[in-house]
Design an enzyme around this catalytic site. Structure first.
Site, PDB file in Angstrom:
ATOM      1  N   TYR A 175       0.951  -1.366  -0.089  1.00 53.19           N
ATOM      2  CA  TYR A 175       0.033   0.002   0.075  1.00 53.19           C
ATOM      3  C   TYR A 175       0.998   1.196  -0.072  1.00 53.19           C
ATOM      4  O   TYR A 175       0.719   2.241  -0.768  1.00 53.19           O
ATOM      5  CB  TYR A 175      -0.936  -0.002   1.347  1.00 53.19           C
ATOM      6  CG  TYR A 175      -1.697   1.380   1.356  1.00 53.19           C
ATOM      7  CD1 TYR A 175      -2.670   1.695   0.543  1.00 53.19           C
ATOM      8  CD2 TYR A 175      -1.310   2.250   2.566  1.00 53.19           C
ATOM      9  CE1 TYR A 175      -3.160   2.982   0.770  1.00 53.19           C
ATOM     10  CE2 TYR A 175      -1.591   3.523   2.626  1.00 53.19           C
ATOM     11  CZ  TYR A 175      -2.904   4.038   1.768  1.00 53.19           C
ATOM     12  OH  TYR A 175      -3.276   5.015   1.882  1.00 53.19           O
ATOM     13  N   PHE A 232      -6.882  -7.122  19.420  1.00 61.26           N
ATOM     14  CA  PHE A 232      -6.196  -6.794  18.233  1.00 61.26           C
ATOM     15  C   PHE A 232      -5.437  -7.273  17.431  1.00 61.26           C
ATOM     16  O   PHE A 232      -4.767  -6.803  16.429  1.00 61.26           O
ATOM     17  CB  PHE A 232      -5.780  -4.978  18.655  1.00 61.26           C
ATOM     18  CG  PHE A 232      -6.705  -4.243  19.143  1.00 61.26           C
ATOM     19  CD1 PHE A 232      -7.231  -3.278  18.481  1.00 61.26           C
ATOM     20  CD2 PHE A 232      -7.265  -4.237  20.495  1.00 61.26           C
ATOM     21  CE1 PHE A 232      -8.220  -2.406  18.912  1.00 61.26           C
ATOM     22  CE2 PHE A 232      -8.252  -3.500  21.048  1.00 61.26           C
ATOM     23  CZ  PHE A 232      -8.796  -2.648  20.326  1.00 61.26           C
ATOM     24  N   ARG A 304       8.242  -5.097  20.548  1.00 59.86           N
ATOM     25  CA  ARG A 304       9.402  -4.173  19.886  1.00 59.86           C
ATOM     26  C   ARG A 304      10.280  -3.569  20.765  1.00 59.86           C
ATOM     27  O   ARG A 304      10.026  -2.896  21.823  1.00 59.86           O
ATOM     28  CB  ARG A 304       8.863  -3.035  18.850  1.00 59.86           C
ATOM     29  CG  ARG A 304       8.030  -3.747  17.741  1.00 59.86           C
ATOM     30  CD  ARG A 304       7.617  -2.181  16.799  1.00 59.86           C
ATOM     31  NE  ARG A 304       7.111  -2.814  15.470  1.00 59.86           N
ATOM     32  CZ  ARG A 304       6.012  -2.905  15.188  1.00 59.86           C
ATOM     33  NH1 ARG A 304       4.977  -2.534  16.154  1.00 59.86           N
ATOM     34  NH2 ARG A 304       5.371  -3.333  13.967  1.00 59.86           N
TER      35      ARG A 304
END
Length: 346
Positions: A175, A232, A304
């Site tokens: 994208y 999520f 992360r």
């Protein structure tokens, strides 16, 4: 400072007053590609309210977006058409003779770009080239405004807001790559052919009527309505901090850019809040707006060590366009949740 606190007053001076939107848009012929979608629908509704004569080219005109349920729909000429189709695009410009073109037609979803990369590139990059070629061959378009993305700047790990002069960085997904190609093409057409064109780079636009549950806020609302786990998935660990922009502020950005094109050459403009917010915090805010319960969202992505962070420097939009974001994050989320749970007004 809370995520919903408005930014401090800028040190840079505001832009000189531009044209009065109430008179500038009255009777002006406008074409919006992708005008039946989320952002496009909000833009069309605002243009109709300002008195513009609005036409829409959309490959899915029957979709149940905000425009479909708004009274403005009866005042808009909507035609089915794909921006990759040269004949459809040329016919739309010939039929409607728009003075302004807002190009929002796109395949906007990152997961879909992974599933169908060829279609994403063809629509987002190829469709933009087709439209640019058609616009440069007519003499009635005085403003071409392109919906780009903050994805132009790639992935980032520092708190420095990104400026329009920062270079395009390697896209994290197809994208992003497709939108970078289109963004660069619009700039090149403006330089090469003198096309009156500008690029708008937006960050994580949200608001009433967004049905794309691959995006954070609609996903959160769907989970809450279903009553299951507030989960999520595995795309993130919840630490990513991003700029979020209310759709109404996005629409005002589009309008200011087109109004400026009537007086000045085009350029690139960032639009965002200027302050990144952790997506975990945004999910909590949606939960509280929904029913007052501060649920803890579950993000199952790999941890992360250095969180991703992205915010946009909006100084140029403020100084050249007189634009500032008007809707704080908490208020925008509350409006979005009310729309989702009660439906559109009226």
């Amino acid at each position: 400072m809370s995520a919903s606190t408005p930014p401090a007053a800028p040190a840079t001076p505001p832009a000189p007053a531009g044209p009065d939107p109430a008179t500038f848009w009255a009777g002006r012929r406008v074409l919006v590609t992708g005008g039946c979608g989320f952002g496009g629908g909000h833009l069309v509704i605002r243009l109709v309210a300002l008195g513009a004569e609005v036409s829409v080219l959309d490959r899915d005109p029957g979709q149940e977006g905000v425009l479909a349920v708004d009274p403005a729909r009866s005042r808009v000429d909507v035609r089915e058409g794909d921006v990759r189709d040269e004949a459809a695009v040329a016919g739309a410009l010939r039929r409607w003779r728009p003075q302004a073109v807002f190009h929002l037609a796109a395949q906007p979803l990152v997961p879909e770009s992974v599933r169908a990369p060829a279609d994403t590139l063809a629509v987002n990059a190829g469709g933009t080239y087709t439209l640019l070629e058609a616009v440069r061959r007519v003499d009635h378009v005085a403003a071409f405004v392109f919906a780009s993305t903050g994805g132009y700047y790639g992935e980032n790990h520092d708190d420095r807001p990104l400026h329009e002069d920062d270079p395009a960085r390697a896209a994290a997904n197809l994208y992003g790559a497709s939108k970078i190609a289109a963004d660069v093409a619009v700039q090149a057409y403006a330089r090469t052919f003198g096309l009156p064109a500008s690029v708008c780079r937006f960050m994580n636009t949200y608001g009433p009527g967004d049905r794309q549950t691959s995006r954070l806020v609609p996903h959160a609302i769907r989970r809450l309505r279903e009553g299951g786990p507030y989960d999520f998935g595995e795309r993130d660990d919840g630490t990513t901090r991003l700029d979020f922009l209310y759709v109404g502020d996005m629409v005002e950005g589009y309008l200011r850019v087109a109004e400026r094109l009537a007086r000045h050459p085009g350029g690139c403009y960032n639009f965002g809040s200027g302050r990144p917010t952790a997506i975990r915090e945004v999910a909590r805010m949606v939960s509280e707006a929904y029913d007052g319960v501060a649920r803890e969202p579950v993000f199952r992505g790999p941890h992360r060590v250095r969180p991703l962070v992205k915010s946009l420097d909006v100084t140029r939009a403020r100084t050249e366009l007189g634009w500032t974001p008007a809707v704080p994050l908490a208020e925008g989320i509350a409006r979005t949740v009310r729309y989702a749970t009660a439906g559109p007004p009226g």
